[in-house]
Design an enzyme around this catalytic site. Structure first.
Site, PDB file in Angstrom:
ATOM      1  N   GLU A 169       4.949  12.007  -5.655  1.00  0.00           N
ATOM      2  CA  GLU A 169       4.270  10.746  -5.932  1.00  0.00           C
ATOM      3  C   GLU A 169       2.768  10.933  -6.084  1.00  0.00           C
ATOM      4  O   GLU A 169       2.147  10.418  -7.011  1.00  0.00           O
ATOM      5  CB  GLU A 169       4.508   9.721  -4.810  1.00  0.00           C
ATOM      6  CG  GLU A 169       5.939   9.396  -4.540  1.00  0.00           C
ATOM      7  CD  GLU A 169       6.531  10.236  -3.407  1.00  0.00           C
ATOM      8  OE1 GLU A 169       6.453  11.482  -3.456  1.00  0.00           O
ATOM      9  OE2 GLU A 169       7.091   9.638  -2.480  1.00  0.00           O
ATOM     10  N   CYS A 218       2.323   8.694   0.933  1.00  0.00           N
ATOM     11  CA  CYS A 218       2.526   8.327  -0.470  1.00  0.00           C
ATOM     12  C   CYS A 218       2.466   6.814  -0.661  1.00  0.00           C
ATOM     13  O   CYS A 218       1.921   6.335  -1.654  1.00  0.00           O
ATOM     14  CB  CYS A 218       3.852   8.895  -0.970  1.00  0.00           C
ATOM     15  SG  CYS A 218       3.816  10.708  -1.071  1.00  0.00           S
TER      16      CYS A 218
END
Length: 143
Positions: free
Chosen positions: A49, A80
């Site tokens: 991510e 993330c």
């Protein structure tokens, strides 16, 4: 999600935990894609991510990805999720749930905190069966 799963498979082949992510622009175009590279880069922040968000921000010439969508094969961890909020991503679609390290529906639940700068729409379970199988096979092969 198919492209994120492709990135996850490639990460697994590299010996990384098989997680993949794709960022899609408001026009529906893939602007960034990545798989985990924590071991390769000796960088604990090199999650799929984060790498995809970095690349998408570079492409956009901005630290904000308003209106963009993120597809990721595993529920984002707290780190993330915080990066997703900071980037102002509009929607997050994820596959497998992560009761151990997740930061969206489990654990820290970053988007539920009053401190979250931005709360994206979240859709879970997209491609979950294949994402779960990739992870289970990866970890089974290492035991």
């Amino acid at each position: 999600m198919d492209q994120a799963l492709e990135e996850a498979r490639a990460a697994g082949v590299r010996g990384e935990v098989p997680v993949g992510a794709v960022v899609v622009s408001p026009r529906g175009q893939i602007v960034a894609r990545a798989g985990n590279r924590t071991r390769e880069m000796s960088d604990p922040t090199a999650h799929a991510e984060v790498l995809a968000i970095r690349a998408a921000c570079a492409d956009a010439g901005s630290e904000r990805l308003v209106g963009h969508d993120l597809y990721v094969t595993l529920e984002p961890c707290a780190m993330c999720a915080a990066a997703i909020a900071a980037a102002r991503i509009g929607r997050v679609y994820y596959g497998a749930s992560d009761p151990k390290s997740g930061g969206v529906a489990h654990g820290a639940r970053v988007f539920s905190h009053s401190q979250a700068h931005h709360v994206p729409e979240v859709y879970d379970g997209i491609g979950a069966a294949e994402a779960e199988a990739l992870l289970k096979d990866f970890f089974a092969s290492r035991r």
